[in-house]
Design an enzyme around this catalytic site. Structure first.
Site, PDB file in Angstrom:
ATOM      1  N   MET A  81       0.817  -1.210   0.000  1.00  0.00           N
ATOM      2  CA  MET A  81       0.000   0.000   0.000  1.00  0.00           C
ATOM      3  C   MET A  81       0.860   1.273   0.000  1.00  0.00           C
ATOM      4  O   MET A  81       2.060   1.235   0.213  1.00  0.00           O
ATOM      5  CB  MET A  81      -0.899   0.013   1.242  1.00  0.00           C
ATOM      6  N   ASP A 240      -2.673  -5.191   0.123  1.00  0.00           N
ATOM      7  CA  ASP A 240      -2.225  -6.466   0.691  1.00  0.00           C
ATOM      8  C   ASP A 240      -2.978  -6.834   1.966  1.00  0.00           C
ATOM      9  O   ASP A 240      -3.378  -7.996   2.154  1.00  0.00           O
ATOM     10  CB  ASP A 240      -0.707  -6.453   0.927  1.00  0.00           C
TER      11      ASP A 240
END
Length: 501
Positions: A81, A240
């Site tokens: 991210m 994720d």
């Protein structure tokens, strides 16, 4: 039978896993790539490395599985991210990607706070300006590399750059875009007021999809190189942590997840996009339409143990000796505390200038004590986040654990005792939970299941063994945690001044 691919684009490697429609793992391939740190606190990668890793690992799993390429109907991408990939008008990479754990953006964060204002950030992104989020990284490039920024036509998150390379489409989805600080999180669309203030456009950022929606199909050259077909659909995918949430079944109230990889995350399901009044955790979109999640991250969770392993257990590739040594030390590591802030910290401190510390080190301490202190310190930092989620009023009755740290039986029980909650593991390789999560999204997008929740209910099974908290150990850990919790405020100014030496 139909099959689906989950690509997990991590900080250390890209892993591709092939699953059948029932979520059974068929084949896996992983490829590592470099991390560049040209200055203290910087963290970058070459996006081309991600693309090459995706082609090679997809090709590997197709060859090793023997599955007909026509049977692979879709794929999803899980991605690290908060990164920033800058592209020119032709899609060319202008500079190495700035990653989630990059520590250069404190000043740029204050600049973007002046430009946008925390009132707008709180209204749309549900958090004040944060140095770790993508908006501050965009501002850093604009402030420090203007000759590059004038050429920027597209700004992508890591997994969305990979999507562009695979499909030719500029797009993102709600869970990953939530951490850019540019999304209207309650309404799951771009926050145009923020974009206007930062002189950004929706065209620069790409179309926003729900996570299970099909965003495009593989390009002919990609299909040929990967051993797939141009009919293979690519869905929105997920960040994720959100992907791991799907892959571990965090799809109902009361459920939370802890993942220990390079970073560590606490993640809890929510039916509403509630604002955290204490500003200690994030509220992000869940990869399920009409659902959200609370999340906080420890920057150096597994990274702390890897740093310790690389320097003091270089032959212990599987962490066997490390776990044995940690178990042989006592709770509290003989009165030794470790603060896991090797590369700054996210929740709840949001301070990229803090650094790791051993506190209480004495002549009595051994390597075994220090090893246990590292594992305990990471777990106390995770408890900081769990406490923040509970303080909002979220009820958590169980924790699902995944990531590389979940392979440690000692760490599973430690997490349960420090949280005071039962800990469960998925009945699969829990380190592949994120890949499974986005493969599930692909299966839903391709019509194999009517919804993400329905798919998870049918696919996700938990192991029989449940790690339950030990009351006596909980009491001991609580005492140590209080000391841990008191240290950051006392050392905060020292961290900053030490960096100025």
């Amino acid at each position: 039978m139909d099959y689906y691919l989950g690509l997990d684009l991590g900080t250390g490697s890209l892993k591709t896993v092939l699953f059948d429609t029932n979520g059974k793992e068929v084949a896996v391939s992983e490829m590592q790539y470099p991390l560049y740190q040209p200055h203290n606190g910087w963290s970058e990668q070459d996006p081309e490395d991600w693309y090459q890793a995706s082609l090679k690992t997809m090709n590997n799993v197709m060859k090793s599985s023997g599955v007909p390429k026509e049977s692979v109907k879709g794929l999803g991408i899980s991605g690290q991210m908060m990164g920033a990939v800058m592209l020119d008008k032709d899609g060319g990479v202008l500079r190495r990607a700035i990653l989630w754990n990059d520590g250069r953006t404190s000043e740029s964060c204050e600049h973007v706070r002046e430009i946008v204002g925390d009132d707008l950030f709180m209204k749309y992104s549900l958090t004040p300006a944060r140095p770790g989020l993508t908006a501050a990284k965009i501002q850093w490039v604009k402030d420090n590399e203007p000759e590059i920024y004038t050429k920027v036509a597209h700004i992508q998150l890591p997994k969305d750059y990979l999507r562009y390379k695979l499909t030719g489409d500029y797009a993102t989805e709600v869970s990953d875009a939530s951490a850019m600080q540019l999304l209207d999180i309650p309404n799951r669309c771009w926050a145009t007021e923020i974009l206007d203030k930062m002189e950004l456009t929706e065209e620069m950022l790409g179309k926003v999809y729900e996570s299970q929606e099909i965003t495009g199909y593989l390009l002919p050259e990609v299909a040929e190189a990967s051993g797939l077909t141009v009919e293979c659909a690519v869905v929105g995918g997920a960040s994720d942590n959100a992907a791991a949430g799907i892959g571990t079944g965090i799809v109902a109230p009361g459920r939370a997840m802890t993942t220990i990889g390079t970073s560590g995350t606490v993640f809890a399901y929510s039916e509403k996009p509630l604002l955290d009044p204490y500003k200690s955790v994030y509220t992000f979109c869940m990869p399920i339409p009409g659902a959200w999640h609370y999340m906080g991250s420890v920057n150096s969770a597994g990274a702390s143990l890897k740093w310790w392993r690389d320097n003091f257990y270089p032959e212990d590739a599987e962490y066997v000796a490390i776990n044995e040594d940690a178990i042989s030390s006592k709770i509290g590591a003989n009165r030794l505390l470790y603060l896991p802030y090797l590369n700054g910290e996210q929740s709840p401190h949001f301070n990229l200038t803090c650094r790791g510390s051993f506190v209480g080190l004495a002549a009595i301490h051994t390597k075994k004590d220090m090893t246990r202190a590292v594992m305990e310190g990471v777990t106390y930092a995770l408890r900081d986040i769990m406490s923040g989620i509970r303080n909002i009023g979220v009820e958590v009755d169980r924790v699902h654990m995944c990531g590389g740290g979940s392979k440690s039986d000692f760490w599973r029980q430690l997490l349960s005792d420090v949280y005071g909650l039962p800990v469960l593991l998925p009945d699969m390789k829990s380190e592949n939970s994120a890949a499974l999560g986005v493969a599930i999204l692909a299966a839903v997008g391709c019509g194999a299941y009517p919804s993400v929740v329905d798919a998870c209910d049918k696919i996700i099974k938990m192991r029989d063994k449940v790690y339950t908290p030990d009351a006596e150990k909980m009491t001991k850990y609580d005492k140590v945690y209080k000391e841990f919790d008191a240290l950051y405020p006392k050392l905060k100014d020292n961290f900053k001044s030490i960096l100025q030496l």
